[in-house]
Design a protein around this motif. Sequence first.
Motif, short mmCIF file in Angstrom:
data_model
loop_
_atom_site.label_atom_id
_atom_site.label_comp_id
_atom_site.label_asym_id
_atom_site.label_seq_id
_atom_site.Cartn_x
_atom_site.Cartn_y
_atom_site.Cartn_z
N CYS A 158 -88.93 -13.56 -18.76
CA CYS A 158 -90.32 -13.61 -19.21
C CYS A 158 -91.17 -14.52 -18.31
N VAL A 159 -90.70 -15.77 -18.09
CA VAL A 159 -91.45 -16.68 -17.23
C VAL A 159 -91.46 -16.17 -15.79
N GLY A 160 -90.31 -15.66 -15.34
CA GLY A 160 -90.25 -15.11 -13.99
C GLY A 160 -91.20 -13.95 -13.79
N PHE A 161 -91.31 -13.07 -14.79
CA PHE A 161 -92.25 -11.95 -14.71
C PHE A 161 -93.69 -12.45 -14.64
N LEU A 162 -94.01 -13.47 -15.45
CA LEU A 162 -95.37 -14.00 -15.46
C LEU A 162 -95.75 -14.57 -14.10
N PHE A 163 -94.86 -15.35 -13.50
CA PHE A 163 -95.14 -15.91 -12.16
C PHE A 163 -95.26 -14.79 -11.12
N HIS A 164 -94.42 -13.78 -11.23
CA HIS A 164 -94.49 -12.66 -10.29
C HIS A 164 -95.81 -11.91 -10.46
N GLY A 210 -98.47 -13.65 -8.76
CA GLY A 210 -98.27 -13.83 -7.34
C GLY A 210 -97.79 -15.22 -6.95
N LYS A 211 -97.06 -15.88 -7.86
CA LYS A 211 -96.59 -17.24 -7.64
C LYS A 211 -95.06 -17.28 -7.53
N ASP A 212 -94.49 -16.32 -6.81
CA ASP A 212 -93.04 -16.26 -6.70
C ASP A 212 -92.46 -17.51 -6.00
N THR A 213 -93.13 -18.00 -4.96
CA THR A 213 -92.64 -19.17 -4.24
C THR A 213 -92.63 -20.40 -5.13
N LEU A 214 -93.70 -20.58 -5.90
CA LEU A 214 -93.76 -21.71 -6.82
C LEU A 214 -92.66 -21.60 -7.87
N TYR A 215 -92.42 -20.39 -8.36
CA TYR A 215 -91.38 -20.19 -9.37
C TYR A 215 -90.00 -20.55 -8.80
N ASN A 216 -89.74 -20.12 -7.57
CA ASN A 216 -88.45 -20.42 -6.94
C ASN A 216 -88.26 -21.92 -6.74
N ASN A 217 -89.33 -22.61 -6.36
CA ASN A 217 -89.23 -24.06 -6.15
C ASN A 217 -89.07 -24.82 -7.47
N MET A 218 -89.62 -24.27 -8.54
CA MET A 218 -89.56 -24.94 -9.84
C MET A 218 -88.39 -24.45 -10.69
N TYR A 219 -87.56 -23.57 -10.14
CA TYR A 219 -86.54 -22.89 -10.94
C TYR A 219 -85.58 -23.88 -11.60
#
Length: 446
Positions: free
Chosen positions: A122-128, A131-140
């Motif tokens: 759910c959170v991953g879909f929202l970031f995607h 368009g915040k995939d890089t931020l999501y990966n760094n905050m994973y």
Amino acid sequence: MFVQYRKNACGMRGVIMNLWEYIWQLPLIAFGIAAAIFVYFALSLFIQVKKKWWAKGFLLISCWFTSMMIIFTGDMVNLSFSICLFLIAIWTTCEGSGFKKITLGLMFSSTVSAFNGFYDNCVGFLFHFLGKDTLYNNMYLIGRFFFAVILYLIIRLQKPKQDFELSPSLWRLLLWLALPPFGIMIALILLRSPYINIGGTVLADSALFLMVMLSFTILLRALIVLENYQRLEWENALAMQKQRYYETMEQQQFEIRRLRHDLSNHLQILLALPGQQKDDYLKGLLENPSFGRILTWCGDATFNAVLTVKEELMRQNGIRFVAKVDIPDELPFEKADLCAILANALDNAVEGCLELAEDLREIHLNAADGKGVLAVSITNPCKNAANHPFFPKTTKKDAKNHGLGLRSIQETVKKYDGNMEIEQKEGNFHLFLYMPTHSCSRSSPG
């Protein structure tokens, strides 16, 4: 030459970039390890981990796998592996009943896995979507770390007492209550197609994942309420048992005092009886338990009364009793409390001796009051190892009531800021307790 130099330079720069990325990932890896440690500490607030390095290491590794596992809808492998590993780790590395291990294992694994599913889907879909995939990966890993910290703090705020334990029936009840949220989480992950469009169900999935996590706090609250309810039951039972012990001792002392008072009447009757009747009458008096010998062990009347009664019990059961008591004055504790401590301790020792052959039955008691502390040590041979590190299982049929013995001693000793220790070693059961007397007024004992 120029082209080869460019290739070497690019290759060197690639190595430097890979090294830099690895260094950049180190803090994130630390967050992942810290998350596992917090989950481990949160679990250890409820259940005792075995004091062996492999047990602590295995449980910590399982907490790391569970908290770091990537959970996508439709992926049966990751979820099944992490839950199975976590349950096996709790079963093999923790103390307690099977119901307790399974219940806590399902509660923790379903909650942590539900968060992972919520975060990865759910959170991953929202970031995607934003368009915040890089931020999501760094905050994973940081997100997983913060969840573990919040989980620990929630449990810490409602932390049960150190000797927290529930009866098997209450653990079975909690197990049934833990199954529905666990089933919801399993259905969300395992019963979905791996190719489903998460965007179409993101709101429903988020609500269900959050419901599973919320159910953990509800179960936690129910667990604390049940523990408090059981503790009140124990305390009421202990108070009734102590009062019953004291009333029994008081009645026996009253009988002794009454017979002493009537001694002159008995002597007059003896003088008036003929030879054979006099012998029979005298024999009947001596066989009366209340008219038995009154032993003076020390300067405390309650201590003397309990030891006199228990010494008679041991003599009837062929138990050798060796006592060394150095208590010159009345002790400053409530009589009912002192009676319950000593009577329970000696009853447990007698119970242990009765399982052995008569030539092996022996109880040693050492008690001394000095330098502001009452210290009591009781040792007896025993047959079976204790099933619980603090409260050995009773062999009597009325286990519910007789199981209160050591707990009664411990609770009463704590009342006076004392401590109790028990140890089973080389076929002997050893109980040691001490209670400070300097904080009590000796002028008004009891």
